[in-house]
Design an enzyme around this catalytic site. Structure first.
Site, PDB file in Angstrom:
ATOM      1  CD  GLU A  38      -2.893  -1.260   2.286  1.00  0.00           C
ATOM      2  OE1 GLU A  38      -4.098  -1.427   2.050  1.00  0.00           O
ATOM      3  OE2 GLU A  38      -2.439  -1.200   3.445  1.00  0.00           O
TER       4      GLU A  38
HETATM    5  C1  ACM Z   1      -1.889  -5.466   4.006  1.00  0.00           C
HETATM    6  O1  ACM Z   1      -2.945  -5.955   4.456  1.00  0.00           O
HETATM    7  N1  ACM Z   1      -1.850  -4.203   3.669  1.00  0.00           N
HETATM    8  C2  ACM Z   1      -0.689  -6.253   3.840  1.00  0.00           C
END
Ligand code: ACM
Length: 676
Positions: free
Chosen positions: A354
């Site tokens: 992310e």
């Molecule tokens: C994640 O759940 N962002 C690895």
């Protein structure tokens, strides 16, 4: 105040929520339908036979009629000359002593045949057991665990724990008897890596909580604990070169609470505690995104040189280390170096998920600088599967952790084609922070609802196209803690789903069977109750705790001493009955769970083809409740009658034994019923 996060930046968990709402509704409806069917067929879990453990063993051969009863004078004998085997022996004694009240001295095994008692030996194990497996032999005289390594002995000890009555987990003396069903197990894992992750960044969890989690996951042969040590909301580990990371970056958490951090001594204490339980810590510093706590602690880590405020919300994807500044790489080198120096395990997890505030080329630049910094510490790179981006170079031995929602992912298959290994954590199967159903709390639902069967019904070896089983290092069940605040929350989210994931990681696929698994899982309930684990009582699982109303316990499923389970007579219940041998002292022993202490009606169904009585003593928890109860001739060995008596049960697990007292043995026994 920090600016609101644009919607397109709140990627991943935020933006997926709407997309999965429809799926979640479908899951909820299917689950509701299943509950009705399950509840009408609920039955008590059977008393343990030697294969009745989680994860399912590779091979289990029960010895019908054989049972080992731990005597008060038993010793624990460990491989002579092995300090590691002695440590496993001490660990076992530490579990058995409080509940049994027995001294259980630990000493070096002799050179002859294994002594009476419990032996932990590093010789003579079946050749298939490998580095983590074990062989367990239970006879009426002894329990012998053989392995090639202390890890294998430890795994055998976890199996032995589960074969003893649930009360063995008690911290106060209980009456026993401490029986183990007889037979042989030969067992070893399918995958080398069986993990769980605890996010101590979103909500900080203190050392004592982490240690208790370690104790509990060890019971299911979990051998890696991944600690998510940094995120936007908190930095949880002291770094001497950058002290404000912990003291300022660790000073809050989601919702604005006090947060916290581990000193180096505390982190090393966790590492050592885990190592004693054959668990390797995988520390994660999530980079370049998920770094607001670091950016807030040091202005120079920001491209604009301005430190943002601490953050206590739950958005993702808004923060990034400054990938174009040399200071950033000096920082990363310091952090990884200090972490590696106190981490004996092979992996440093560098996150990489992310990173929506970083462009693809900035991301690749960053990872191509950072992966060699990991290698320079002597450790191997582990990261979320976004590190598989094609512009990010392969780093020797690196491990990508798959957390997606599809069964095909080019980042993963691309990384695998360059030699990467994969740890499987598909979010819609393995994420312990997802709610079980729409009505359970805490938890999130962006990846859907994950009831126990959903967590269990997937195959890590064939899940992702382009990822052969040989590329799968193992499985991990991550527990993110945006909504997980207390230790009770941790327990409720991990149990019973973590044992399901543990079984996927350990057991051969040939043993995979939901109907059988839910029975074995249900039998863990009383153990968790004794251990004080506040687990989620999934309606999909026939919990063996607190049975209500009339419950029947079949004799053929009980522990049988000197008798055989037979199925060639008419009119019995279940799949068979027990035929005692012609001797006094033969018995059938049932494990019965009571919701509350007090008197119950015990109804025993039997057949006696002789014209003479076949008396038996009925004992409860080792104390005779009724001596010489008459079981008179019924006319034939196929003519069944019942006899009732009143017995007192403890709350929780009870042991009821029917012992023949004359040389002719007992009657045929079909079942007992407990009526409340
Ligand atoms: C994640 O759940 N962002 C690895």
């Amino acid at each position: 105040m920090r600016p609101a996060v644009p919607l397109d930046r709140a990627s991943g968990r935020g933006s997926r929520r709407a997309r999965f709402a429809v799926l979640s509704l479908m899951v909820a409806l299917l689950t509701a339908g299943a509950e009705v069917a399950v509840l009408t067929t609920a039955e008590p879990a059977r008393a343990a036979t030697i294969g009745d453990v989680v994860p399912a063993p590779v091979s289990a051969q029960p010895a019908s009629g054989t049972v080992y009863t731990l005597p008060a004078e038993a010793g624990i004998f460990t491989e002579a000359g092995s300090a590691q085997a002695a440590d496993v022996g001490s660990y076992l004694a530490g579990i058995l002593r409080p509940s049994t009240g027995y001294p259980l001295p630990v000493s070096a095994a002799g050179t002859g045949a294994p002594a009476a008692g419990i032996s932990l030996l590093l010789t003579g194990a079946d050749a298939t057991v490998g580095q983590q497996g074990y062989q367990l032999d239970v006879t009426s005289a002894s329990v012998v665990i053989r392995a090639r390594t202390a890890t294998g002995l430890f795994n055998g000890v976890q199996t032995l724990r589960q074969l003893l009555p649930a009360e063995v987990e008690s911290t106060t003396v209980r009456p026993g008897p401490w029986t183990v069903p007889g037979g042989r197990i030969v067992d070893y894992p399918r995958f080398a890596y069986r993990g769980t992750m605890l996010d101590v960044a979103r909500h900080f969890h203190p050392v004592a909580t982490v240690k208790r989690y370690i104790d509990r996951i060890a019971l299911y042969k979990i051998n890696y604990l991944h600690l998510h040590l940094s995120d936007d909301q908190g930095w949880r580990i002291v770094v001497d070169a950058w002290p404000r990371l912990a003291t300022y970056g660790g000073s809050t958490q989601v919702g604005g609470g006090a947060g916290g951090y581990y000193t180096k001594a505390q982190y090393q204490d966790i590492v050592a505690y885990a190592a004693q339980r054959q668990i390797t810590i995988v520390p994660e510093i999530d980079m370049p995104g998920h770094t607001n706590a670091a950016l807030a602690s040091y202005a120079e880590l920001n491209c604009n040189g301005v430190a943002p405020a601490l953050y206590t919300g739950t958005d993702v994807g808004f923060s990034s280390l400054c990938t174009s500044k040399e200071t950033t790489y000096a920082f990363v080198q310091n952090v990884l170096g200090e972490l590696a120096a106190m981490t004996p395990g092979p992996y440093l997890h560098i996150g990489g998920d992310e990173a929506s505030a970083t462009s693809a080329s900035q991301y690749a630049t960053f990872m191509n600088r950072v992966q060699p910094l990991v290698a320079a510490t002597g450790k191997t790179v582990m990261g979320w599967h976004q590190i598989g981006a094609s512009a990010v170079q392969h780093s020797p031995g690196r491990v990508t952790q798959y957390w997606g929602l599809t069964t095909s992912d080019s980042l993963v298959s691309g990384a695998v084609s360059k030699g990467a290994k994969v740890v499987m954590s598909p979010a819609d199967k393995a994420y312990l922070d997802m709610k079980y159903t729409s009505s359970t709390t805490p938890g999130q639902n962006w990846a859907g609802y994950i009831e126990v069967q959903t967590a269990y019904e997937w195959n890590p070896g064939t899940y992702l196209s382009g990822v052969p089983e040989s590329a799968v290092l193992g499985v991990e069940a991550p527990l993110w803690t945006e909504t997980v605040v207390t230790e009770d929350h941790i327990e409720k989210m991990a149990f019973p789903r973590l044992p399901a994931i543990a079984e996927l990681g350990w057991s051969p696929w040939s043993t995979h069977n939901w109907a059988a698994f839910r029975q074995r899982l249900g039998a863990q309930g009383p153990r968790w109750t004794v251990m004080g684990i506040d687990f989620y009582r999934s309606p999909q699982v026939p919990w063996a705790t607190g049975d209500q109303g009339t419950v029947r316990y079949e004799a053929e499923n009980a522990v049988i001493s000197r008798g055989v389970a037979e199925s060639n007579h008419a009119g019995f219940s279940g799949t068979g009955f027990v035929n005692y041998d012609n001797a006094a002292g033969s018995y059938v022993q049932w494990t019965v769970n009571a919701a509350a202490a007090g008197p119950v009606t015990l109804r025993l169904r039997y057949a006696n083809g002789t014209s003479t009585g076949r008396p038996m003593d009925i004992s409860v928890n080792g104390t005779t409740a009724a001596a010489g109860v008459a079981f008179n001739g019924t006319g034939a060995w196929t003519t069944w009658q019942t006899r009732t008596l009143t017995v007192n049960l403890n709350a929780g697990t009870n042991t009821i034994r029917a012992t023949a007292t004359t040389s002719g043995g007992g009657p045929n026994v079909d079942y007992i019923e407990i009526q409340r």
